[in-house]
Motif scaffolding. Structure first.
Motif, short mmCIF file in Angstrom:
data_model
loop_
_atom_site.label_atom_id
_atom_site.label_comp_id
_atom_site.label_asym_id
_atom_site.label_seq_id
_atom_site.Cartn_x
_atom_site.Cartn_y
_atom_site.Cartn_z
N THR A 56 0.83 -1.21 0.00
CA THR A 56 0.00 0.00 0.00
C THR A 56 0.86 1.25 0.00
O THR A 56 0.59 2.21 -0.75
CB THR A 56 -0.94 0.01 1.22
N VAL A 57 1.89 1.27 0.83
CA VAL A 57 2.77 2.44 0.87
C VAL A 57 3.45 2.63 -0.48
O VAL A 57 3.57 3.76 -0.98
CB VAL A 57 3.81 2.30 1.99
N GLY A 58 3.90 1.53 -1.10
CA GLY A 58 4.54 1.65 -2.40
C GLY A 58 3.60 2.19 -3.46
O GLY A 58 3.96 3.07 -4.25
N TYR A 59 2.38 1.69 -3.47
CA TYR A 59 1.39 2.16 -4.45
C TYR A 59 1.10 3.64 -4.25
O TYR A 59 1.02 4.42 -5.21
CB TYR A 59 0.11 1.34 -4.31
N VAL A 60 0.92 4.05 -3.00
CA VAL A 60 0.67 5.46 -2.70
C VAL A 60 1.87 6.31 -3.10
O VAL A 60 1.72 7.42 -3.64
CB VAL A 60 0.33 5.64 -1.21
N ALA A 61 3.08 5.81 -2.87
CA ALA A 61 4.28 6.56 -3.26
C ALA A 61 4.34 6.76 -4.76
O ALA A 61 4.75 7.83 -5.25
CB ALA A 61 5.54 5.84 -2.77
N MET A 62 3.95 5.75 -5.53
CA MET A 62 3.92 5.89 -6.97
C MET A 62 2.95 6.98 -7.40
O MET A 62 3.28 7.87 -8.20
CB MET A 62 3.53 4.57 -7.63
N ARG A 63 1.74 6.95 -6.85
CA ARG A 63 0.68 7.80 -7.36
C ARG A 63 0.63 9.18 -6.70
O ARG A 63 0.25 10.16 -7.35
CB ARG A 63 -0.66 7.08 -7.24
#
Length: 298
Positions: A228-235
């Motif tokens: 989740t943190v990685g996905y949020v960091a991407m977007r």
């Protein structure tokens, strides 16, 4: 009159399909060459306040065009910044494509799909809620769940076509989400807890954060893990160097790219994927996008 949006070519319009697959009915309209949505430029004050409006970005094969309407025209600069972030228009695809093409397995793929873009966002809290709702379920199932939240959402004061509401705000989800959300109780509890923290200002994050600060803010919260943190960091951050080795679509995309059967692809371990991605820093987010695209084409 439509405004032409500047970008560094090439531009891969696949970002429209990415957004279309996740479009929430009543908030967004999208297809393979256009994306539109309502927007509330609230400055953190909630959807009843600030400036309501809508925008549409369209691709004609060579240029990107922006149509929009805002209650307060003085918010136009904020809207333009949000649109540019959403479509990753300040990205240099030439540098990213050259780096990814150094991998012999990826080179033909990059040549076939040059200029892939990292989808951003227009609201950081919205992306976190979308990510939490979508954890460990398909994109289609996540879209269904988000559509079910629409009765909680604030009607737009500037509706356009089928776009009648702004995306449900954290406070609205915290107050009414328990009666609507379906799935494991622990996941629902986590979504409601995080929504309440976003609504009361205890949790705040945005483009100004770093990957480290995002980890510090999000990982201690219930129901939020590294994916989740990685996905949020991407977007939200537009971080170019996020790889998600535990993601099933990443795994499947890599397997399909190298000619594995679906059964063989399912045996690929996260550690193997991480080793493959390591030489492609600082462009691992774009590797992730390519693998997602391959997985979606199966």
């Amino acid at each position: 009159m439509a405004l032409e949006l500047a970008f560094i070519p090439p531009f891969d319009p696949g970002i429209f399909s990415f957004l279309a697959a996740r479009a929430v009915t009543g908030v967004e309209e999208a297809d393979a060459t256009s994306y539109a949505r309502t927007i509330a430029l609230t400055g953190g004050r909630g959807p009843m306040f600030g400036t309501h409006g809508w925008f549409r970005v369209s691709w004609d094969g060579t240029a990107l065009w922006l149509d929009f309407e805002l209650e307060d025209p003085s918010s136009t600069t904020d809207l333009l910044l949000a649109v540019r972030h959403l479509f990753n228009l300040d990205h240099d695809p030439v540098a990213a494509d050259a780096a990814l093409s150094a991998d012999p397995l990826l080179a033909p793929r990059v040549a076939a799909v040059p200029g892939i873009r990292l989808p951003g966002c227009v609201d950081s809290a919205e992306i976190l809620i979308r990510a939490m709702v979508g954890q460990q379920i398909t994109v289609a199932a996540a879209r269904t769940a988000l559509n079910q939240l629409m009765p909680l959402a604030t009607p737009s004061r500037l509706p356009h076509g089928t776009m009648t509401h702004v995306f449900a705000a954290p406070g609205e989800i915290a107050a009414g989400g328990r009666a609507i959300l379906r799935g494991p109780q622990r996941r629902i509890d986590s979504i409601l807890t995080v929504s309440a923290l976003l609504a009361n200002g205890t949790l705040a994050f945005g483009e100004q954060d770093t990957l480290d600060s995002l980890h510090e803010k999000l990982l201690p919260l219930p129901g939020i893990g590294p994916w989740t943190v990685g996905y949020v960091a991407m977007r939200v951050l537009g971080n170019s160097n996020i790889f998600l080795p535990t993601d099933a679509a990443v795994r499947n995309g890599y397997g399909l790219l190298r000619g594995d059967s679906p059964a063989e692809a399912r045996t690929i371990k996260a550690a193997e994927l991480a080793r493959m991605a390591a030489p492609l820093q600082p462009w691992q987010s774009y590797l992730t996008l390519h693998l997602w695209r391959v997985a979606g084409e199966k």
